[in-house]
Design a protein around this motif. Structure first.
Motif, mmCIF file in Angstrom:
data_model
loop_
_atom_site.group_PDB
_atom_site.id
_atom_site.type_symbol
_atom_site.label_atom_id
_atom_site.label_comp_id
_atom_site.label_asym_id
_atom_site.label_seq_id
_atom_site.Cartn_x
_atom_site.Cartn_y
_atom_site.Cartn_z
ATOM 1 N N HIS A 185 0.673 9.738 6.229
ATOM 2 C CA HIS A 185 0.067 8.410 6.086
ATOM 3 C C HIS A 185 -0.506 7.877 7.391
ATOM 4 O O HIS A 185 -0.772 6.675 7.501
ATOM 5 C CB HIS A 185 1.093 7.435 5.519
ATOM 6 C CG HIS A 185 1.435 7.727 4.097
ATOM 7 N ND1 HIS A 185 0.690 7.273 3.045
ATOM 8 C CD2 HIS A 185 2.415 8.490 3.541
ATOM 9 C CE1 HIS A 185 1.199 7.705 1.908
ATOM 10 N NE2 HIS A 185 2.250 8.453 2.178
ATOM 11 N N ARG B 242 0.839 3.558 2.097
ATOM 12 C CA ARG B 242 1.285 3.728 3.477
ATOM 13 C C ARG B 242 2.512 2.854 3.750
ATOM 14 O O ARG B 242 3.480 3.298 4.382
ATOM 15 C CB ARG B 242 0.135 3.342 4.418
ATOM 16 C CG ARG B 242 0.420 3.453 5.899
ATOM 17 C CD ARG B 242 -0.848 3.077 6.687
ATOM 18 N NE ARG B 242 -0.595 3.045 8.121
ATOM 19 C CZ ARG B 242 -0.089 2.001 8.758
ATOM 20 N NH1 ARG B 242 0.248 0.911 8.108
ATOM 21 N NH2 ARG B 242 0.106 2.058 10.084
ATOM 22 N N GLN B 243 2.491 1.642 3.274
ATOM 23 C CA GLN B 243 3.647 0.758 3.478
ATOM 24 C C GLN B 243 4.844 1.252 2.672
ATOM 25 O O GLN B 243 5.989 1.131 3.119
ATOM 26 C CB GLN B 243 3.271 -0.681 3.088
ATOM 27 C CG GLN B 243 2.324 -1.311 4.116
ATOM 28 C CD GLN B 243 1.631 -2.565 3.636
ATOM 29 O OE1 GLN B 243 1.591 -2.854 2.432
ATOM 30 N NE2 GLN B 243 1.052 -3.316 4.566
ATOM 31 N N THR C 113 0.837 -1.201 0.000
ATOM 32 C CA THR C 113 0.000 0.000 0.000
ATOM 33 C C THR C 113 0.876 1.257 0.000
ATOM 34 O O THR C 113 2.052 1.200 0.379
ATOM 35 C CB THR C 113 -0.869 0.049 1.260
ATOM 36 O OG1 THR C 113 0.001 0.182 2.393
ATOM 37 C CG2 THR C 113 -1.692 -1.229 1.415
#
Lengths: 193, 193, 193, 193, 193, 193
Positions: free
Chosen positions: D149, D120-121, D118
């Motif tokens: 994030h 965010r990751q 993602t």
């Protein structure tokens, strides 16, 4: 025909320059037929101009264990590593003339390891490149490697000092976006040059 | 006058080469007046020779959004970054001729950021250099940066593919110590060239 | 189950591809049970597709002093250095199968210096990595280092050419965001694979 | 079946180890069916063993804004950049299991920028990589980029601390030539794993 | 108490030096209470000595938009990046004195990004570091970034020229293994200094 | 007088800290006259604090083939390479005191290759720097180089482990913008210190 150099640091007009600087510029104009842009760019600062050319001449115009062509080889190799537009083109021209070799400057600029030079010149350029790119790691091994080729301590100083001086010169030329004069590109390439 | 290329990987004599390869070499000789050393060096391996030039021609001889001179700019810029003696000198000559500009090849070889090119060409070379030097980091931002200059997806593929193909070519030339023919150094430098 | 590859450079549908390319794709589908994405990605450009696979096959499918597994070791080591997602995963699978060793690909991808390989294979990979990462510095010392392990000049050409070819391949895969098929991840890892 | 780890720093036999260390080793053996080599390698130094695993557990076994799989992603990405054979293989296995995803570890190890993660990751790994590779340049811009994030300050500490802890771990594994157990390579790759 | 500098390039004894150089050395001895080794080291070459100090004084002793302390900050930051023993220690002392701050030199030498400096000084050092480390990439963006902090074009030239001059100086000091005098280490560290 | 450390990761007030941590902080306050900021910064996370100092003490407070001053040399050299403000200043102070040498810390921080150390210490730092900066390339040659100087395997583990532990420590200090206390700058510089 020569394009002007960058405008950010424009030097004063020739007739406003200090007399000694104007005289030097006119002398080089007379000798070369044009004024290399480095003279105009650095005239922005007369004191630095004087120190720069005094340093330059002390290293590049002297006699000694290195030929003048070899001194120019150091300039071209280290300036290429620093991606200095002015120095590679202008000193490439001088190298071709001093070495009477129309190919040598391009060979050294692209990859001096593949150039048609002697093992002694290769050792000279290896040492110069180390000074230029990682002087913090110069060690006794580097002095030993070059000593095997018959360079005196004075010659080694010259090699190091030329690499060091053009570390300065390359940075000034890059920051001021100094342009080589168009005349340099073809100098020394033709049989009768 | 041209010095021979390195001897480690010597190709068979011309009359032992497969007919198609000999024919290509003779055609280039007729057209150029000499045989560029890349043809002789790669003839060491006929199958690779055929694939290499098929790939080369598919990228460099095509029509499209990039001019032939622009394709050569990519070759010169990325080959200079890879310090490829053969490619910088030989393709520098082709660039001068295709761009009808005697200065452009040296400018791009030394530091393409200082060359007299258009903003579109600068974006093209920025993208090509990223592919050449850190393709693992190519991101949507890079595609966005180049898209602003009117390149189609097909043009972007061409830019990337030329940079990628010469990543191969530069490595083979460096490993085989391929020498540019002496003729290349002066090509395209004289007004009537 | 396999996710599609990136959409920026979408190849035409299979039935619009030139006959020879469609035939090659169908042949690999029949043999492998799936179509590796590299075939679809490069079908975007039929001429380059043909040159790419002709070059690939000339280097990877031949007999010679290097085993097919050793050729794949070169691909995996250099592709890992270039962070090429497609090539590390896909050729890692082929390496496991050709070497009949379920661990070797991961070992070489992470750090070939720690892999369970012979000193000869280590020298082969050291040479290949130098070609991949700094071909401009390949010197006689590198040829001497590898010569001590019994490689012929032809073998050395193969090592260099595989590293050079995947320099091209890695760049194209990275720019096109080529994805390895999911099938590759597990291939060659199970005892009966 | 597992090959032994390197012999330079051989730990004492199990029955000579301090009781608490032997107990931990036997517990992991019971749980996993084998003893991961990191436990044996670090038993060479009992005090450091205790500090290492106390630190490890404080970062990797805790609850918080990062899932356990995300913590392992940081380990795999930074350990791949450090070319740590042990950590990439062993923590790759743990990541596959914790993420219930047989592909994710290889994707992150080769080039996390191409992995199926993602945004965010991706931000989490960008920050972790900066800590791992150039912590001296971490700036407010990096904190701002990750803050977007939804990570808390506590989460950011976790990301940084995991990257920092494995900077230590990767170096110890590389110096001791720590080998991942053969069992790790296949763990989490099969549907029922 | 001061240890002598390296012996490879030993200058002639003081009484054999040209009068102007001996005079300068004696003047600095009188003012400082000791002779900084740079004066002795460079006396090996009188002409270069004169050019070096003329250049130095033109940049470091002038009035202008930069304070003398700020000029020394540039020296310390760039000399630390070049790992120049002499320049970091000797100019660190001068910086402490000129800034009347016993902590600033060590902060800038270790990581100027963490030093207690103003945003304007940070921008000045960012620009200087780019000139020192990658002048080939200096672009309009760099000029724009620094312009926002109220530097005139003349100030920007000063920043660049100081970074460039110490690129030369650092290389000479590293090659000649120039040692800072012991006196420098403590200068400016005590309240009354 | 000491400026506070950064506020992003502020530890709880002293009286909210776990008893063992408060006790350690008070003990160091009593011994040193101030609380080094690393104790406060890491108290943000009590479990990690305990593991960190247990690890630290196991490596730095032990007896063995390395003197305590030599252990600090490793910290200063590797922390300088990582540009860690806190560690270079704080451990530089400890090194001066342990070595009873007011110059050694600055020498090692700037360029350990020019420091006044023994060949054995130089070999120790070469090994430590390789662990710190490219542990993935540590090879049998590195072990052989250091073995020639009379280090036992246990000493080599210590060198590596200190370099590895401060790889962690430097990253945490950089991310948390940990500030060295002002007291450290002058410690060990005066004759009677």
């Amino acid at each position: 025909m020569t394009q002007p150099t960058a405008k950010r640091f424009a030097p004063p007009p020739l007739d406003k320059l200090p007399e000694d600087i104007r005289a030097r510029i006119m002398a080089v104009q007379e000798k070369s037929g044009f004024v290399p842009n480095v003279f105009l760019s650095l005239a922005y600062r007369p004191e630095e101009f004087r120190a720069f050319f005094a340093y330059h001449d002390a290293l590049m115009e002297k006699e000694g264990g290195l030929t003048k062509a070899e001194r120019e080889m150091i300039v071209v190799a280290t300036s290429a590593a620093n991606q200095c537009h002015y120095c590679v083109i202008a000193h490439g021209a001088i190298l071709r003339i001093r070495a009477k070799n129309p190919l040598i400057a391009d060979q050294i600029a692209v990859n001096y390891r593949k150039a048609d030079i002697t093992p002694r010149q290769r050792a000279m350029l290896d040492f110069a490149m180390k000074v230029s790119l990682e002087a913090n790691r110069v060690s006794e091994e580097d002095f030993a490697a070059i000593a095997g080729h018959g360079f005196s301590d004075d010659d080694v100083w010259d090699i190091a000092a030329i690499a060091a001086f053009f570390a300065l010169s390359n940075r000034m030329a890059n920051v001021t976006a100094m342009r080589p004069n168009d005349e340099f590109y073809l100098m020394g390439r033709l049989p009768k040059a």
